[in-house]
Scaffold this motif. Structure first.
Motif, PDB file in Angstrom:
ATOM      1  N   CYS A 132      25.160  -5.604 -56.771  1.00  0.00           N
ATOM      2  CA  CYS A 132      24.892  -5.622 -58.223  1.00  0.00           C
ATOM      3  C   CYS A 132      25.482  -6.857 -58.900  1.00  0.00           C
ATOM      4  O   CYS A 132      26.374  -7.516 -58.356  1.00  0.00           O
ATOM      5  N   GLU A 133      24.986  -7.131 -60.089  1.00  0.00           N
ATOM      6  CA  GLU A 133      25.575  -8.175 -60.932  1.00  0.00           C
ATOM      7  C   GLU A 133      26.968  -7.723 -61.377  1.00  0.00           C
ATOM      8  O   GLU A 133      27.164  -6.545 -61.703  1.00  0.00           O
TER       9      GLU A 133
ATOM     10  N   ASP B 118      20.425  -3.388 -59.641  1.00  0.00           N
ATOM     11  CA  ASP B 118      20.959  -2.807 -60.879  1.00  0.00           C
ATOM     12  C   ASP B 118      19.972  -1.886 -61.595  1.00  0.00           C
ATOM     13  O   ASP B 118      20.194  -1.533 -62.759  1.00  0.00           O
TER      14      ASP B 118
ATOM     15  N   ASP C 272      18.980  -1.138 -69.983  1.00  0.00           N
ATOM     16  CA  ASP C 272      18.830  -2.570 -70.258  1.00  0.00           C
ATOM     17  C   ASP C 272      17.377  -3.033 -70.274  1.00  0.00           C
ATOM     18  O   ASP C 272      17.082  -4.134 -70.740  1.00  0.00           O
TER      19      ASP C 272
ATOM     20  N   ARG D 226      17.463  -9.172 -62.611  1.00  0.00           N
ATOM     21  CA  ARG D 226      17.084  -7.881 -63.201  1.00  0.00           C
ATOM     22  C   ARG D 226      15.700  -7.892 -63.862  1.00  0.00           C
ATOM     23  O   ARG D 226      15.238  -6.876 -64.351  1.00  0.00           O
TER      24      ARG D 226
ATOM     25  N   GLY E  89      21.537  -2.825 -73.438  1.00  0.00           N
ATOM     26  CA  GLY E  89      22.943  -2.495 -73.661  1.00  0.00           C
ATOM     27  C   GLY E  89      23.545  -3.230 -74.837  1.00  0.00           C
ATOM     28  O   GLY E  89      24.631  -2.872 -75.314  1.00  0.00           O
TER      29      GLY E  89
ATOM     30  N   ARG F 270      24.057 -11.999 -72.030  1.00  0.00           N
ATOM     31  CA  ARG F 270      22.748 -11.487 -71.608  1.00  0.00           C
ATOM     32  C   ARG F 270      21.686 -11.542 -72.703  1.00  0.00           C
ATOM     33  O   ARG F 270      20.498 -11.387 -72.429  1.00  0.00           O
TER      34      ARG F 270
ATOM     35  N   HIS G 144      28.352  -6.042 -72.777  1.00  0.00           N
ATOM     36  CA  HIS G 144      27.343  -5.777 -73.814  1.00  0.00           C
ATOM     37  C   HIS G 144      28.008  -5.278 -75.098  1.00  0.00           C
ATOM     38  O   HIS G 144      29.140  -4.791 -75.069  1.00  0.00           O
TER      39      HIS G 144
ATOM     40  N   ALA H   5      30.167  -0.927 -60.778  1.00  0.00           N
ATOM     41  CA  ALA H   5      29.020  -1.835 -60.949  1.00  0.00           C
ATOM     42  C   ALA H   5      28.902  -2.276 -62.405  1.00  0.00           C
ATOM     43  O   ALA H   5      27.882  -2.811 -62.828  1.00  0.00           O
ATOM     44  N   GLU H   6      29.929  -2.015 -63.178  1.00  0.00           N
ATOM     45  CA  GLU H   6      30.008  -2.400 -64.588  1.00  0.00           C
ATOM     46  C   GLU H   6      29.051  -1.590 -65.465  1.00  0.00           C
ATOM     47  O   GLU H   6      28.635  -2.042 -66.527  1.00  0.00           O
ATOM     48  N   GLY H   7      28.745  -0.393 -65.004  1.00  0.00           N
ATOM     49  CA  GLY H   7      27.932   0.511 -65.820  1.00  0.00           C
ATOM     50  C   GLY H   7      28.804   1.603 -66.415  1.00  0.00           C
ATOM     51  O   GLY H   7      29.977   1.707 -66.089  1.00  0.00           O
TER      52      GLY H   7
ATOM     53  N   CYS I  96      24.142   3.383 -70.155  1.00  0.00           N
ATOM     54  CA  CYS I  96      23.247   2.500 -69.398  1.00  0.00           C
ATOM     55  C   CYS I  96      22.361   3.220 -68.395  1.00  0.00           C
ATOM     56  O   CYS I  96      21.365   2.655 -67.948  1.00  0.00           O
TER      57      CYS I  96
HETATM   58  C1  CIR Z   1      24.807  -5.711 -64.814  1.00  0.00           C
HETATM   59  O1  CIR Z   1      25.727  -6.507 -64.777  1.00  0.00           O
HETATM   60  O2  CIR Z   1      23.722  -5.976 -65.341  1.00  0.00           O
HETATM   61  C2  CIR Z   1      24.999  -4.354 -64.174  1.00  0.00           C
HETATM   62  N1  CIR Z   1      25.825  -4.491 -63.029  1.00  0.00           N
HETATM   63  C3  CIR Z   1      25.597  -3.380 -65.139  1.00  0.00           C
HETATM   64  C4  CIR Z   1      24.711  -3.118 -66.324  1.00  0.00           C
HETATM   65  C5  CIR Z   1      25.253  -2.062 -67.218  1.00  0.00           C
HETATM   66  N2  CIR Z   1      24.393  -1.890 -68.336  1.00  0.00           N
HETATM   67  C6  CIR Z   1      24.763  -1.370 -69.486  1.00  0.00           C
HETATM   68  O3  CIR Z   1      25.914  -1.002 -69.670  1.00  0.00           O
HETATM   69  N3  CIR Z   1      23.855  -1.283 -70.442  1.00  0.00           N
END
Ligand code: CIR
Length: 258
Positions: free
Chosen positions: A19-20, A63, A69, A88, A117, A133, A163, A244-246, A250
């Motif tokens: 993932c990103e 992702d 998103d 993405r 997001g 983003r 975000h 994964a930063e979620g 999201c």
């Molecule tokens: C990203 O960096 O795009 C994903 N790993 C995580 C996205 C999370 N999206 C969100 O909180 N809206």
């Protein structure tokens, strides 16, 4: 009477391990645990009154579980985004196909970049984070798309998080859960603000569904604050998805039926 709520979700791709990541170091993600957490999250959405429309995952979209998103859904239309991360961009097709039967679609076009997001809707105010983003070109496009429907689009600076909704989410009609570490208070004047606990700066992402708030178990002190103002909170463990930063907003697109 219960609202007729739909929640679009998407299965977790095994590729999520690639993932990103923007603000976190890469840590191993246990796919089985992540899938169990995601399933529990979906059950929580169902308990809050949603009918789940679950899209399938593919191996080339790490992702794609983070469906928020790919689109922003309003009562009158849905805006399909052009995600800021090039990895993405392919995610939007299946989300657009799923939304087509529920809403008229409009699309963010190049050079605009927008992640859902970054979009916080407060009645007819649409606050949009200008982040790594989301760019001004997309914010202008969103303004043009939404103006005929009476929405005002306001640009908000975010700093140090992924975000806008990592920093602020709506937990009641007039109340924003906020992490002042990442965003200034100016854009939120006129709204009630509830600060996250000082030790839980990543805890501003809460998902309001009907009368309930779905919220990560990772942030118990902030959860207490939410409950203290009378909100009904459902805790979910999304620890693997947070790697994964979620978080909770999201993983779904929740909207009322037409
Ligand atoms: C990203 O960096 O795009 C994903 N790993 C995580 C996205 C999370 N999206 C969100 O909180 N809206």
């Amino acid at each position: 009477m219960r609202e007729n709520l739909t929640a679009i979700t998407r299965a977790i791709s095994p590729a999520i391990v690639r993932c990103e990541l923007s603000h976190l170091p890469r840590r191993p993600i246990d796919l089985d645990v992540a899938q169990a957490q995601h399933a529990a999250y979906e059950r929580c959405l169902e308990a809050a009154g949603c009918t789940i429309v679950r899209l399938t995952a593919t191996d080339d979209m790490p992702d794609s579980v983070f469906v928020e998103d790919a689109a922003v859904v309003f009562d009158e239309l849905a805006v399909i985004t052009r995600p800021g991360a090039t990895s993405r961009r392919g995610e939007t097709g299946a989300v657009a196909d799923a939304l087509r039967e529920h809403r008229v679609l409009r699309f963010v076009e190049a050079p605009g970049c927008l992640d859902g997001g970054d979009v916080l809707v407060v009645a007819k105010r649409v606050l949009v984070g200008e982040s790594a983003r989301t760019n001004r070109a997309a914010i202008e496009q969103l303004r043009d798309i939404l103006d005929p429907f009476g929405y005002t689009v306001e640009q908000v600076e975010v700093d140090g998080c992924l975000h806008l909704k990592s920093a602020a989410t709506l937990v009641a009609d007039d109340t924003v859960l906020i992490s002042r570490t990442f965003v200034s208070l100016g854009p939120f004047l006129g709204l009630k603000l509830l600060d996250v606990d000082a030790n839980e700066t990543l805890g501003a992402n809460a998902l309001r569904v009907g009368r309930r708030v779905i919220y990560p178990t990772t942030f118990p002190r902030t959860r207490e604050r939410l409950e203290r103002i009378g909100l009904a909170v459902d805790g979910v463990d999304v620890g693997e998805l947070m790697k994964a930063e979620g978080a909770v907003t999201c993983c779904s697109l929740v909207f009322t039926g037409w």
